[in-house]
Design a protein around this motif. Sequence first.
Motif, PDB file in Angstrom:
ATOM      1  N   ARG A  42       0.838  -1.202   0.000  1.00 44.50           N
ATOM      2  CA  ARG A  42       0.000   0.000   0.000  1.00 44.50           C
ATOM      3  C   ARG A  42       0.876   1.258   0.000  1.00 44.50           C
ATOM      4  N   SER A  48      -3.408   3.803  -1.028  1.00 42.04           N
ATOM      5  CA  SER A  48      -4.193   4.124   0.157  1.00 42.04           C
ATOM      6  C   SER A  48      -3.497   5.259   0.890  1.00 42.04           C
ATOM      7  N   PHE A  67      -9.002   4.371   1.636  1.00 38.99           N
ATOM      8  CA  PHE A  67      -8.878   4.078   0.216  1.00 38.99           C
ATOM      9  C   PHE A  67      -9.731   5.059  -0.566  1.00 38.99           C
TER      10      PHE A  67
END
Length: 158
Positions: A42, A48, A67
Amino acid sequence: MIHVRPAVPEDLEEVAGLFDQYRMFYGQAADFAAAHRFMADRMERGDSVVLVAEMPTGVLAGFTQMFPGFSSVAVAPVFILNDLFVAPAQRRGGVGRALLLAAAEFAQGAGAVRLSLSTAIDNRPAQALYESLGWVRNTQFHQYNLAIESSMSVEPPA
């Protein structure tokens, strides 16, 4: 004083540990390697937003992960606040509140029109915190999920 800031690569070990605890809170087996891999992906991909709550000692007391998405009806960006976790020793000290306020500020700055989250029905302390900050429980829509399995055939009914 709690300092909430975006996570940086140097935070990965601590964030992965918190994320592993978060997963265990929701009934998953401990798996630091999987938690580390997921959070590293991520952070590397930037898909995110991870905010961390840092205590004056430098210890990370909690994190939230959002997100980005879009609302077709509102024709505007939204964020799904997918993960929020505060280390057990740091609970009831304002860490969750600080993370939620920072998440809302970040979303507003990004032009989002909404933050959404889901929590366990029996997680009453979290629900009380959300409601104290103006979050409103959805009473207009039911949420549905479909588990996608690798061997599943996705065909419409006959």
